[in-house]
Enzyme design. Structure first.
Site, short mmCIF file in Angstrom:
data_model
loop_
_atom_site.label_atom_id
_atom_site.label_comp_id
_atom_site.label_asym_id
_atom_site.label_seq_id
_atom_site.Cartn_x
_atom_site.Cartn_y
_atom_site.Cartn_z
CE1 TYR A 110 -9.45 102.32 -14.52
CE2 TYR A 110 -7.86 102.67 -12.78
CZ TYR A 110 -9.15 102.37 -13.19
OH TYR A 110 -10.11 102.10 -12.24
CB SER A 158 -11.90 99.17 -14.07
OG SER A 158 -12.32 100.23 -14.91
P1 NAP Z 1 -9.11 106.15 -4.45
O1 NAP Z 1 -10.19 106.94 -3.80
O2 NAP Z 1 -8.06 106.86 -5.25
O3 NAP Z 1 -8.39 105.23 -3.33
C1 NAP Z 1 -7.33 104.43 -3.75
C2 NAP Z 1 -6.68 103.88 -2.50
O4 NAP Z 1 -5.55 103.09 -2.88
C3 NAP Z 1 -6.17 105.00 -1.60
O5 NAP Z 1 -6.37 104.67 -0.24
C4 NAP Z 1 -4.68 105.01 -1.92
O6 NAP Z 1 -3.87 105.47 -0.88
C5 NAP Z 1 -4.43 103.53 -2.11
N1 NAP Z 1 -3.16 103.28 -2.81
C6 NAP Z 1 -2.76 103.81 -3.98
N2 NAP Z 1 -1.54 103.36 -4.27
C7 NAP Z 1 -1.17 102.53 -3.26
C8 NAP Z 1 0.00 101.75 -2.98
N3 NAP Z 1 1.06 101.74 -3.80
N4 NAP Z 1 0.05 101.03 -1.84
C9 NAP Z 1 -1.00 101.05 -0.97
N5 NAP Z 1 -2.14 101.76 -1.18
C10 NAP Z 1 -2.20 102.49 -2.32
O7 NAP Z 1 -9.75 105.09 -5.42
P2 NAP Z 1 -11.19 104.42 -5.41
O8 NAP Z 1 -12.08 105.19 -6.31
O9 NAP Z 1 -11.61 104.13 -4.00
O10 NAP Z 1 -10.82 103.07 -6.16
C11 NAP Z 1 -10.42 101.92 -5.46
C12 NAP Z 1 -10.22 100.84 -6.51
O11 NAP Z 1 -11.38 100.76 -7.32
C13 NAP Z 1 -9.07 101.14 -7.45
O12 NAP Z 1 -8.42 99.93 -7.80
C14 NAP Z 1 -9.76 101.72 -8.68
O13 NAP Z 1 -9.00 101.50 -9.87
C15 NAP Z 1 -11.02 100.91 -8.70
N6 NAP Z 1 -12.14 101.49 -9.42
C16 NAP Z 1 -12.60 102.72 -9.09
C17 NAP Z 1 -13.73 103.22 -9.78
C18 NAP Z 1 -14.32 104.56 -9.50
O14 NAP Z 1 -15.16 105.02 -10.31
N7 NAP Z 1 -13.95 105.23 -8.42
C19 NAP Z 1 -14.33 102.45 -10.75
C20 NAP Z 1 -13.79 101.20 -11.07
C21 NAP Z 1 -12.69 100.73 -10.38
P3 NAP Z 1 -3.23 106.95 -0.99
O15 NAP Z 1 -4.35 107.91 -0.78
O16 NAP Z 1 -2.18 106.98 0.09
O17 NAP Z 1 -2.64 107.08 -2.38
C1 GCO Z 2 -12.05 107.27 -15.93
C2 GCO Z 2 -12.54 106.74 -14.62
C3 GCO Z 2 -12.78 105.25 -14.73
C4 GCO Z 2 -13.28 104.73 -13.41
C5 GCO Z 2 -13.55 103.28 -13.45
C6 GCO Z 2 -14.63 102.92 -14.42
O1 GCO Z 2 -11.21 108.18 -15.92
O2 GCO Z 2 -12.54 106.76 -16.94
O3 GCO Z 2 -11.62 107.02 -13.58
O4 GCO Z 2 -11.61 104.61 -15.10
O5 GCO Z 2 -12.35 104.96 -12.41
O6 GCO Z 2 -12.40 102.53 -13.64
O7 GCO Z 2 -14.94 101.56 -14.21
#
Ligand code: NAP
Ligand code: GCO
Length: 266
Positions: free
Chosen positions: A159, A146
């Site tokens: 986080y 992230s």
């Molecule tokens: P999301 O929409 O919240 O999806 C997260 C997924 O992880 C969901 O399918 C969730 O399943 C699953 N999950 C959560 N806890 C779990 C567990 N204990 N065991 C198995 N599965 C689990 O998140 P996203 O935005 O796609 O993000 C995916 C990854 O990218 C995460 O690691 C997040 O930190 C990272 N990320 C996201 C962003 C962003 O801006 N969106 C930016 C940087 C990094 P459930 O629905 O059943 O909980």
């Molecule tokens: C927040 C956001 C971020 C993104 C991502 C950024 O609340 O600041 O959720 O944490 O998810 O991780 O890279």
């Protein structure tokens, strides 16, 4: 250069938490490059929903119910995948949660829950797949880090601590297993439009954009939120032979936000 080095034909990829969101977008990209897709989620209903979505996209994925924080369940999952699908060549540690709570209002239990999913689980799953990767003579591990692997902000202490740790776990897996032809890298998405960030993009009662939405647009040279699909190409690259000498690196896919001081308010 032979472009087939970007192919994932014949490779088995496990993407954790890939019923939707970033995980699904990465899985679809890897499927397009020829990989066999395996994913997990906590709830059967979400696995079923994910399987239907993959099938609609013409992808015959393999879905399993597994909580990635449960080491016994993860070891059983990997054994089941090896028996039913084959040895995992590519692991994407994608599953993750966030809690946006001011640190002094966050309980230790809430802090531990985020660390458990976002840092302990990538350790557990990587530990479960590495032995077979060593036997096979190659492996790719991609940890979804992230911007918070580099920066902090209010309310995301757990986080940021987890994602900072995940950057260093990435570097340590690189250091410890690089000699077995295992490459471990990270992808650091910027702000991506998924359910996880939906609260930051809610339209306000007066119809205006969320203040944080406006803030991110001003902070991002690309002047837009990322789409989950923006991560597929970088993930395919890091999962392919084209990146066999890339190790311990976090590839930021953030529209340039980490490089930019931000647009001066008008
Ligand atoms: P999301 O929409 O919240 O999806 C997260 C997924 O992880 C969901 O399918 C969730 O399943 C699953 N999950 C959560 N806890 C779990 C567990 N204990 N065991 C198995 N599965 C689990 O998140 P996203 O935005 O796609 O993000 C995916 C990854 O990218 C995460 O690691 C997040 O930190 C990272 N990320 C996201 C962003 C962003 O801006 N969106 C930016 C940087 C990094 P459930 O629905 O059943 O909980
Ligand atoms: C927040 C956001 C971020 C993104 C991502 C950024 O609340 O600041 O959720 O944490 O998810 O991780 O890279």
């Amino acid at each position: 250069m032979d472009m087939s080095s970007f192919s994932l034909e014949g490779k088995i990829a496990l993407i954790t938490g890939a019923s939707y969101g970033i995980g699904m977008a990465i899985a679809k990209g890897m499927a397009a490059a020829g990989a066999t897709i395996v994913f997990n989620d906590i709830k059967q209903e979400l696995v079923d929903k994910g399987l239907a979505a993959y099938e609609e996209a013409g992808i015959k994925a393999h879905g399993y119910v597994c909580d990635v924080t449960n080491e016994d369940a993860v070891n059983e999952l990997v054994a089941k995948i090896e028996a039913e699908v084959g040895v995992i060549d590519i692991l994407v540690n994608n599953a993750g949660i966030i809690k946006r709570i001011p640190m002094c209002e966050m309980t230790a239990a809430q802090f531990r829950q985020v660390i458990d999913v976002d840092l302990n689980a990538p350790f557990i799953v990587a530990k479960a797949v590495i032995p077979s990767m060593i036997k096979k003579g190659h492996g790719k591990i991609i940890n979804i880090c992230s911007m918070m692997s580099e920066l902090g902000r209010e309310t995301v202490s757990a986080y940021a601590a987890a994602k900072g740790g995940l950057k260093m776990l990435t570097r340590n897996i690189c250091s410890e297993y690089g000699e077995y032809n295992i490459q471990c890298n990270g992808i650091g998405p910027g702000y991506i439009a998924t359910p996880q960030t939906a609260p930051l993009r809610e339209i306000q009662p007066d119809g205006s954009r969320h203040p944080f939405d406006q803030f991110i647009i001003a902070k991002t040279p690309a002047a837009r939120w990322g789409e989950a699909e923006d991560l597929a190409g970088p993930a395919v690259f890091l999962a392919s032979d084209a990146s066999n000498f890339v190790n311990g690196h976090v590839l930021y896919v953030d529209g340039g936000i980490l490089a930019y001081i931000g647009k001066q308010p008008q």
